[in-house]
Design a protein around this motif. Structure first.
Motif, mmCIF file in Angstrom:
data_model
loop_
_atom_site.group_PDB
_atom_site.id
_atom_site.type_symbol
_atom_site.label_atom_id
_atom_site.label_comp_id
_atom_site.label_asym_id
_atom_site.label_seq_id
_atom_site.Cartn_x
_atom_site.Cartn_y
_atom_site.Cartn_z
ATOM 1 N N GLU A 1 0.911 -1.215 0.119
ATOM 2 C CA GLU A 1 0.089 0.144 0.094
ATOM 3 C C GLU A 1 0.898 1.318 0.138
ATOM 4 O O GLU A 1 0.703 2.204 -0.714
ATOM 5 C CB GLU A 1 -0.747 -0.059 1.200
ATOM 6 N N ALA B 1 2.665 1.563 -3.698
ATOM 7 C CA ALA B 1 1.831 2.181 -4.495
ATOM 8 C C ALA B 1 1.470 3.548 -4.202
ATOM 9 O O ALA B 1 1.331 4.148 -5.049
ATOM 10 C CB ALA B 1 0.440 1.327 -4.544
ATOM 11 N N SER B 2 1.340 3.836 -2.813
ATOM 12 C CA SER B 2 1.118 5.490 -2.523
ATOM 13 C C SER B 2 2.217 6.247 -3.071
ATOM 14 O O SER B 2 2.078 7.601 -3.762
ATOM 15 C CB SER B 2 0.878 5.607 -1.267
ATOM 16 N N LEU C 1 1.369 3.220 -15.927
ATOM 17 C CA LEU C 1 1.135 3.718 -14.792
ATOM 18 C C LEU C 1 0.807 5.082 -14.828
ATOM 19 O O LEU C 1 -0.036 5.698 -14.029
ATOM 20 C CB LEU C 1 2.327 3.799 -13.693
ATOM 21 N N ARG D 1 -3.532 2.616 -8.268
ATOM 22 C CA ARG D 1 -3.243 2.224 -6.844
ATOM 23 C C ARG D 1 -3.720 0.758 -6.597
ATOM 24 O O ARG D 1 -2.963 0.310 -6.053
ATOM 25 C CB ARG D 1 -3.935 3.144 -5.968
ATOM 26 N N LEU E 1 -1.814 -1.987 -8.450
ATOM 27 C CA LEU E 1 -0.279 -2.057 -7.975
ATOM 28 C C LEU E 1 -0.209 -2.603 -6.719
ATOM 29 O O LEU E 1 0.628 -3.306 -6.590
ATOM 30 C CB LEU E 1 0.370 -0.685 -7.936
ATOM 31 N N THR E 2 -1.076 -2.085 -5.816
ATOM 32 C CA THR E 2 -1.059 -2.790 -4.626
ATOM 33 C C THR E 2 -1.376 -4.469 -4.375
ATOM 34 O O THR E 2 -0.713 -5.031 -3.713
ATOM 35 C CB THR E 2 -2.077 -2.029 -3.604
ATOM 36 N N LEU F 1 2.034 -5.924 -6.225
ATOM 37 C CA LEU F 1 3.071 -5.684 -5.147
ATOM 38 C C LEU F 1 2.940 -6.725 -4.027
ATOM 39 O O LEU F 1 4.147 -7.210 -3.482
ATOM 40 C CB LEU F 1 3.120 -4.385 -4.641
#
Length: 501
Positions: free
Chosen positions: A441, A444-445, A479, A488, A491-492, A495
């Motif tokens: 998280e 991604a942020s 992206l 977001r 990606l989260t 990841l």
């Protein structure tokens, strides 16, 4: 000392002198080999890793023409050849070599005197306060030479609040992993060049690297050695003992477009102590730090100039561009404004004042440095470091692989090196304390809130960027092209997926 040892020592010095005889250019391989052999005979089985040979001139400059690594290690050997006819220059150079650099490979500098006829004697020994080399040499040779003790910076307590040890904040300019140049390497460049600029795109850790270099010069935590903290509201003249005792005194200034000569060197300000309207002359940071450096009698004093090219540096420096030149240190220039009460109308910059700037190469709104300024600084290029990303996540291979994949995609998208985002955009602080979902998280942020706006700004400025594509679960995703929330979320999920690790 036995005749054999005397012969070996004389041979060592003779070979060093022969090596240097050809001037400052690279010596022949045979001269190097002869000197290496003489050193190996002198030190026995502990053969040095690197040898440094240096000439010293009447200007007190070291000209190293056989340089090993930029930072010395155990068993390295330094040879000083005096061409100055001034023993104090050699002794000061020895002190500088040992202090302020922590973790130096040198424990002592033995200064030889040429007696003629191939005979050498020990003139002086400069060594750390814990070293016994000088005493052992005295005992073995029966000599009566002086021994100068220097504090060992490596023995200085590393304070727990040192900003060497602080975790990265996540701010791109703070940096979060080792920079392309280590702090000790930056200090080595500073001691040689006096004026250094760390240049590179955002996020390469330039400002943080400057602070870490201050820590190296201080032999530990430099935080409490900043000028205003040491003065505590007192005048420089009333704080001489404190300033002399500090291993380093440093200060920091950040330039901006409205910053000028009047703030940096000297200008006129309204005088609140005089009725009506009156002006008084006020010194800026440069004369103040120069006064401190002069008081400290050769001990390292540092001025960090952040964002050095956001102002018109030629205008900011004015006539002091001559005074900061390493070739003209200690020479006076007359300033544009008369001195404040008790001061002088001229300024000289002491040789022990080190100037370390940072420069963002990606900011198009700022002035570029002209050639007159550039030739007075040594520029060290700070590029984005994939190795720093991998090192940051070395304890978590899954995260390292994911972060490196995103890093590679961004570098592939931004072709112009001056604009490639640095490693700080890919580093989650204290990541080893986070669960994989928490890390995903936050990573991604970082990409959505810090990196994406930077890349979008590049595009708005007309830069041609490629796609920033990573292979998420739903397929490849750009992206930059996808909606923020979709980026977001995808990606989260990607990841946090450790199935492919």
């Amino acid at each position: 000392m036995s005749e054999t040892n005397k012969t070996t020592l004389s041979k060592f010095w003779d070979e060093a002198a022969a090596y240097a005889e050809g001037g400052d250019g690279p010596a022949s391989s045979s001269a190097k080999a002869d000197l290496s052999k003489a050193i190996n005979e002198l030190v026995g089985g502990e053969r040095p890793k690197s040898v440094y040979v240096a000439k010293l001139t009447n200007n007190g400059l070291h000209n190293q023409f056989w340089q090993g690594k930029s930072v010395s290690e155990k068993n390295d050997v330094m040879v000083f050849l005096d061409q100055s006819s001034n023993a104090e220059i050699v002794i000061q150079a020895a002190r500088d070599r040992l202090n302020p650099r922590p973790d130096s490979g040198f424990e002592a500098v033995v200064i030889g005197a040429d007696l003629g006829g191939g005979q050498w004697a020990i003139h002086e020994v400069v060594e750390y306060d814990h070293s016994s080399i000088g005493a052992r040499l005295k005992s073995e040779t029966g000599g009566n030479f002086p021994i100068v003790k220097v504090p060992d910076p490596a023995a200085t307590t590393r304070a727990t609040s040192s900003f060497t040890e602080e975790p990265a904040t996540g701010s791109p300019e703070d940096g979060g992993a080792d920079a392309p140049f280590s702090a000790r390497e930056i200090v080595e460049h500073l001691l040689e060049a006096r004026n250094v600029v760390l240049e590179g795109p955002p996020g390469t850790g330039k400002t943080r690297a400057a602070f870490l270099a201050a820590n190296v010069l201080a032999g530990g935590n430099a935080r409490d050695l900043r000028l205003d903290r040491l003065l505590s509201g007192n005048l420089v003249e009333d704080s001489v003992d404190i300033l002399l005792a500090a291993p380093l005194v440093w200060d920091f200034v950040q330039l901006h477009p409205s910053f000028g000569y009047e703030e940096f060197v000297r200008g006129m300000r309204t005088d609140p102590d005089v009725p009506g309207f009156a002006l008084k002359s006020v010194d800026g940071i440069l004369p103040q730090i120069c006064k401190v450096a002069a008081i400290r009698e050769g001990k390292p004093t540092l001025l960090i100039i952040d964002e050095i090219n956001r102002a018109n540096l030629s205008a900011v420096l004015g006539e002091t561009i001559f005074a900061i030149d390493p070739a003209h240190r200690d020479e006076e220039v007359r300033l544009q404004y008369k001195a404040p009460s008790g001061g002088t109308d001229s300024l000289s910059v002491p040789a022990n004042l080190l100037i370390l700037g940072t420069m963002n190469t990606a900011d198009r709104s700022i002035a570029m440095l002209d050639f007159a300024v550039r030739r007075r600084f040594r520029f060290l290029r700070m590029q984005p470091s994939r190795d720093a990303v991998l090192e940051h996540y070395s304890a978590t291979p899954h995260r390292a692989a994911k972060a490196a994949e995103v890093f590679d995609a961004v570098m592939e998208s931004v072709k112009q090196e001056d604009f490639q985002p640095g490693q700080s955009y890919f580093l989650v602080p204290d990541q080893e304390k986070l669960s994989v979902s928490e890390w995903g998280e936050r990573f991604a942020s970082l990409l959505v809130n810090n990196l994406r706006p930077l890349l979008e700004e590049y595009r708005e400025e007309g830069m041609a960027l490629g796609n920033v594509t990573v292979g998420v679960e739903s397929g490849e995703m750009d992206l930059l092209a996808s909606p923020v929330n979709a980026v977001r979320d995808s990606l989260t999920t990607w990841l946090c997926d450790e199935s492919g690790s």
